[in-house]
Design a protein around this motif. Structure first.
Motif, PDB file in Angstrom:
ATOM      1  N   SER A 107      -4.886  -5.953  -6.666  1.00 47.55           N
ATOM      2  CA  SER A 107      -6.489  -6.066  -6.523  1.00 47.55           C
ATOM      3  C   SER A 107      -6.551  -6.791  -5.664  1.00 47.55           C
ATOM      4  O   SER A 107      -7.501  -6.910  -4.548  1.00 47.55           O
ATOM      5  CB  SER A 107      -7.361  -5.405  -7.998  1.00 47.55           C
ATOM      6  OG  SER A 107      -8.413  -5.422  -6.944  1.00 47.55           O
ATOM      7  N   MET A 160      -6.130  -7.542  -2.190  1.00 52.00           N
ATOM      8  CA  MET A 160      -6.487  -7.039  -1.305  1.00 52.00           C
ATOM      9  C   MET A 160      -7.575  -7.404  -0.890  1.00 52.00           C
ATOM     10  O   MET A 160      -7.826  -7.580   0.192  1.00 52.00           O
ATOM     11  CB  MET A 160      -6.277  -5.420  -1.541  1.00 52.00           C
ATOM     12  CG  MET A 160      -5.291  -4.351  -1.558  1.00 52.00           C
ATOM     13  SD  MET A 160      -4.459  -4.534  -0.663  1.00 52.00           S
ATOM     14  CE  MET A 160      -3.082  -5.854  -0.006  1.00 52.00           C
ATOM     15  N   SER A 214      -9.103  -9.344   2.761  1.00 49.74           N
ATOM     16  CA  SER A 214     -10.485  -8.791   3.035  1.00 49.74           C
ATOM     17  C   SER A 214     -11.405  -9.838   3.237  1.00 49.74           C
ATOM     18  O   SER A 214     -12.879  -9.118   3.364  1.00 49.74           O
ATOM     19  CB  SER A 214     -11.060  -7.294   1.884  1.00 49.74           C
ATOM     20  OG  SER A 214      -9.995  -6.569   1.988  1.00 49.74           O
ATOM     21  N   LEU A 254      -5.635   4.308  -9.888  1.00 49.14           N
ATOM     22  CA  LEU A 254      -5.945   3.791  -8.072  1.00 49.14           C
ATOM     23  C   LEU A 254      -7.066   2.755  -8.568  1.00 49.14           C
ATOM     24  O   LEU A 254      -7.381   1.856  -7.919  1.00 49.14           O
ATOM     25  CB  LEU A 254      -7.180   5.160  -7.334  1.00 49.14           C
ATOM     26  CG  LEU A 254      -5.163   6.087  -6.446  1.00 49.14           C
ATOM     27  CD1 LEU A 254      -6.550   7.882  -6.266  1.00 49.14           C
ATOM     28  CD2 LEU A 254      -5.278   5.489  -5.372  1.00 49.14           C
ATOM     29  N   TRP A 284      -7.241  -0.875  -6.790  1.00 51.18           N
ATOM     30  CA  TRP A 284      -8.315  -0.891  -6.503  1.00 51.18           C
ATOM     31  C   TRP A 284      -9.183  -1.869  -6.916  1.00 51.18           C
ATOM     32  O   TRP A 284      -9.776  -2.061  -6.052  1.00 51.18           O
ATOM     33  CB  TRP A 284      -8.456   0.165  -5.393  1.00 51.18           C
ATOM     34  CG  TRP A 284      -7.740   0.454  -4.309  1.00 51.18           C
ATOM     35  CD1 TRP A 284      -6.409   2.013  -4.675  1.00 51.18           C
ATOM     36  CD2 TRP A 284      -7.000  -0.416  -3.357  1.00 51.18           C
ATOM     37  NE1 TRP A 284      -5.572   2.009  -3.861  1.00 51.18           N
ATOM     38  CE2 TRP A 284      -5.810   0.710  -2.602  1.00 51.18           C
ATOM     39  CE3 TRP A 284      -7.515  -1.196  -2.415  1.00 51.18           C
ATOM     40  CZ2 TRP A 284      -5.543   0.080  -1.475  1.00 51.18           C
ATOM     41  CZ3 TRP A 284      -7.018  -1.483  -1.075  1.00 51.18           C
ATOM     42  CH2 TRP A 284      -5.528  -0.532  -0.786  1.00 51.18           C
ATOM     43  N   VAL A 339       0.596  -0.871   0.230  1.00 52.95           N
ATOM     44  CA  VAL A 339       0.123   0.153  -0.501  1.00 52.95           C
ATOM     45  C   VAL A 339       0.855   1.431  -0.134  1.00 52.95           C
ATOM     46  O   VAL A 339       0.301   1.791  -0.565  1.00 52.95           O
ATOM     47  CB  VAL A 339      -0.717  -0.137   1.213  1.00 52.95           C
ATOM     48  CG1 VAL A 339      -1.333   1.022   1.776  1.00 52.95           C
ATOM     49  CG2 VAL A 339      -2.247  -0.944   1.222  1.00 52.95           C
ATOM     50  N   HIS A 397     -12.301   4.804  -0.524  1.00 51.85           N
ATOM     51  CA  HIS A 397     -11.479   6.142   0.061  1.00 51.85           C
ATOM     52  C   HIS A 397     -10.646   5.678  -1.810  1.00 51.85           C
ATOM     53  O   HIS A 397     -10.096   7.230  -2.183  1.00 51.85           O
ATOM     54  CB  HIS A 397     -10.032   5.326   0.546  1.00 51.85           C
ATOM     55  CG  HIS A 397      -9.849   4.577  -0.516  1.00 51.85           C
ATOM     56  ND1 HIS A 397      -9.645   2.140  -0.272  1.00 51.85           N
ATOM     57  CD2 HIS A 397      -8.435   3.982  -1.437  1.00 51.85           C
ATOM     58  CE1 HIS A 397      -9.642   1.988  -0.722  1.00 51.85           C
ATOM     59  NE2 HIS A 397      -8.283   2.647  -1.230  1.00 51.85           N
ATOM     60  N   VAL A 398     -11.483   5.219  -2.818  1.00 54.67           N
ATOM     61  CA  VAL A 398     -11.294   5.856  -4.607  1.00 54.67           C
ATOM     62  C   VAL A 398     -12.093   6.624  -5.050  1.00 54.67           C
ATOM     63  O   VAL A 398     -11.846   7.580  -6.212  1.00 54.67           O
ATOM     64  CB  VAL A 398     -10.971   4.700  -5.368  1.00 54.67           C
ATOM     65  CG1 VAL A 398     -10.639   4.714  -6.246  1.00 54.67           C
ATOM     66  CG2 VAL A 398      -9.941   3.455  -4.266  1.00 54.67           C
ATOM     67  N   PRO A 406     -13.822   0.884  -4.205  1.00 52.42           N
ATOM     68  CA  PRO A 406     -14.211   0.997  -2.738  1.00 52.42           C
ATOM     69  C   PRO A 406     -13.754   2.514  -2.357  1.00 52.42           C
ATOM     70  O   PRO A 406     -13.780   3.150  -3.017  1.00 52.42           O
ATOM     71  CB  PRO A 406     -11.847   0.323  -2.563  1.00 52.42           C
ATOM     72  CG  PRO A 406     -11.916  -0.277  -3.563  1.00 52.42           C
ATOM     73  CD  PRO A 406     -12.278   0.031  -4.313  1.00 52.42           C
TER      74      PRO A 406
END
Length: 223
Positions: free
Chosen positions: A201, A204, A208, A82, A86, A63, A141-142, A139
């Motif tokens: 991607s 991550m 999760s 990004l 992501w 990250v 935050h994107v 996501p």
């Protein structure tokens, strides 16, 4: 067989091992077909140990490394990194995105098309696989960086390209890589290819708790 062997070894002096192996594989397949159709009596492709050297798996960026890469890209391409990292879009899917494909209120990207290069020209068609037609959650935050990008850098209108190239047409790989290579160098990760952002991607998502089926769906894999 002698002609094929001479061609194969001469090709090796001009190209890398992977390219030579792929070229040889194409020729061998063609000749196998010719044998089945009785155009040739035997396949002249008899060179041994033609496989390309196994490439070491490149670990996806961390990250923090990704953050450095984004910071070292020009402002009009930061959101592209990004989204690739992501949301896991392929190069052709990412750079064919239109405004109508991005629903920030729902937090979803609708992947319906992809752009490829044929003879240097951009050709828009279906994604790489049938499973490539998919909806990908963005996501949280994107969302805001993508919103800022749409306001400042995307083309106008519903059909406007989200990430246009410098001439207003589709982004060409050479136009992206002139910035991508220095950005990955700044993160001390010159080994990271653009495609490795899809690996990031997947990693991550798996961390999760995504299932294999969910990963397939997100990345647009048929299997």
């Amino acid at each position: 067989p002698e002609d094929v062997a001479q061609w194969y070894h001469a090709l090796g002096r001009e190209t890398g091992a992977t390219y030579r192996s792929h070229a040889y594989g194409v020729l061998r397949t063609i000749c196998n077909t010719a044998v089945r159709e009785e155009v040739l009596t035997t396949n002249p492709c008899k060179v041994e140990r033609t496989g390309a050297k196994r490439l070491t798996d490149v670990p996806p960026p961390t990250v923090n490394e990704l953050r450095v890469m984004v910071a070292n890209m020009p402002e009009n391409l930061r959101a592209a990194v990004l989204v690739a990292a992501w949301a896991g879009l392929r190069f052709g899917e990412l750079f064919e995105l239109r405004r109508r494909d991005v629903d920030l209120n729902a937090g979803v990207i609708h992947v319906r098309r992809a752009v490829t290069r044929v003879g240097g020209a951009a050709v828009v068609g279906q994604p790489k696989t049938f499973a490539g037609r998919r909806d990908v959650n963005i996501p949280p935050h994107v969302v805001e960086p993508l919103r800022d990008h749409l306001r400042e850098h995307a083309q106008v209108g519903r059909d406007g390209l989200v990430f246009p190239g410098p001439n207003g047409a589709h982004m060409a790989p050479r136009d992206l890589y002139r910035y991508w290579w220095p950005a990955r160098q700044a993160a001390d990760r010159p080994d990271v290819r653009w495609h490795d952002l899809r690996h990031f991607s997947a990693t991550m998502a798996a961390r999760s708790g995504a299932t294999v089926r969910e990963l397939q769906s997100r990345l647009g894999h048929s299997t």
